[in-house]
Write a protein that holds these residues in place. Sequence first.
Motif, short mmCIF file in Angstrom:
data_model
loop_
_atom_site.label_atom_id
_atom_site.label_comp_id
_atom_site.label_asym_id
_atom_site.label_seq_id
_atom_site.Cartn_x
_atom_site.Cartn_y
_atom_site.Cartn_z
N VAL A 11 0.86 -1.18 0.00
CA VAL A 11 0.00 0.00 0.00
C VAL A 11 0.90 1.23 0.00
O VAL A 11 1.79 1.35 0.84
N VAL A 12 0.68 2.10 -0.98
CA VAL A 12 1.45 3.35 -1.05
C VAL A 12 0.87 4.35 -0.06
O VAL A 12 -0.36 4.49 0.02
N THR A 13 1.72 5.03 0.69
CA THR A 13 1.22 6.00 1.66
C THR A 13 1.96 7.32 1.53
O THR A 13 3.10 7.38 1.05
N GLU A 21 -0.03 8.02 8.42
CA GLU A 21 0.20 7.85 6.99
C GLU A 21 -1.15 7.80 6.28
O GLU A 21 -2.08 7.13 6.74
N PHE A 22 -1.24 8.49 5.13
CA PHE A 22 -2.46 8.48 4.31
C PHE A 22 -2.29 7.42 3.23
O PHE A 22 -1.41 7.54 2.38
N PRO A 23 -3.11 6.35 3.26
CA PRO A 23 -2.99 5.30 2.24
C PRO A 23 -3.64 5.74 0.93
O PRO A 23 -4.76 6.27 0.94
N VAL A 24 -2.95 5.51 -0.18
CA VAL A 24 -3.40 6.04 -1.47
C VAL A 24 -4.02 4.94 -2.33
O VAL A 24 -3.47 3.84 -2.48
N ALA A 59 3.49 6.02 -8.35
CA ALA A 59 4.28 7.11 -8.94
C ALA A 59 4.65 8.17 -7.90
O ALA A 59 5.46 9.05 -8.19
N LEU A 60 4.06 8.07 -6.72
CA LEU A 60 4.35 9.08 -5.68
C LEU A 60 5.78 8.99 -5.18
O LEU A 60 6.35 7.89 -5.08
N ASP A 194 -8.17 8.45 -2.47
CA ASP A 194 -7.92 9.08 -3.77
C ASP A 194 -7.24 10.43 -3.58
O ASP A 194 -7.56 11.18 -2.65
N LEU A 195 -6.32 10.73 -4.49
CA LEU A 195 -5.70 12.05 -4.54
C LEU A 195 -6.11 12.73 -5.84
O LEU A 195 -6.25 12.07 -6.87
#
Length: 228
Positions: A11-13, A21-24, A59-60, A194-195
């Motif tokens: 999980v990308v955070t 941490e904000f999970p994306v 990609a973050l 979502d971002l």
Amino acid sequence: MSSYVIDPPKVVTVPVAGGGEFPVRRIFCVGRNYAEHTREMGGDPDREEPFFFTKPADALLTGGADMPYPPKTADLHHEMELVVAIGRGGTDITEAAALDHVYGYAAGLDMTRRDLQAVAKKAGRPWDMAKGFDLSAPIGEIVPAARIGHPAAGAITLSVNGKLRQSSDLDRQIWNVPETIAYLSGLVTLAPGDLIFTGTPEGVAAAVRGDLLEGAIAGVGSVRTRIV
Ligand code: MN
């Protein structure tokens, strides 16, 4: 024991200011959302509906880490942007309710292989490889709206090696944050994690190896990376 046949993706955070941490889940990006940038890209800001493209979550690039100069380009551009972090999902969200769905905000960079984008535009092909390449989305800490409110105005700037390259104000967005959330949630269902990268002001230009990119949004925060 898990039935996964390979190790599942991580999980990308994105780090949250003050801890956690904000999970994306997904990254949506708005194209051409400031009039002066629309003009510099050859568009007409008075006649275009908002349009969107995406980047993969992985990609973050966080924590001010270096960004390796990507392959297959000779024209890597910076696009400084306000990023909205969605905390509550929905479909057909109204403008009036839109801000209730926002967890927080961050400063981010929509890095772009402009030469590949130009080829894609000319050929009527997708932008994915121009926009969604590895580490194409440097981002600063997410700041909870509970702490800073919902910035509708404020300076948005990007300096390269200490020299100002992009400078505008959030109040010059063609589609503001509530309008963007309302429009996008009519196209797809938004979900927590979502971002939304909300578009860049004028002044986009090439970055080269060694450049230090430092972006700031008044009342929100900052983003920095060095191209290596
Ligand atoms: Mn952009």
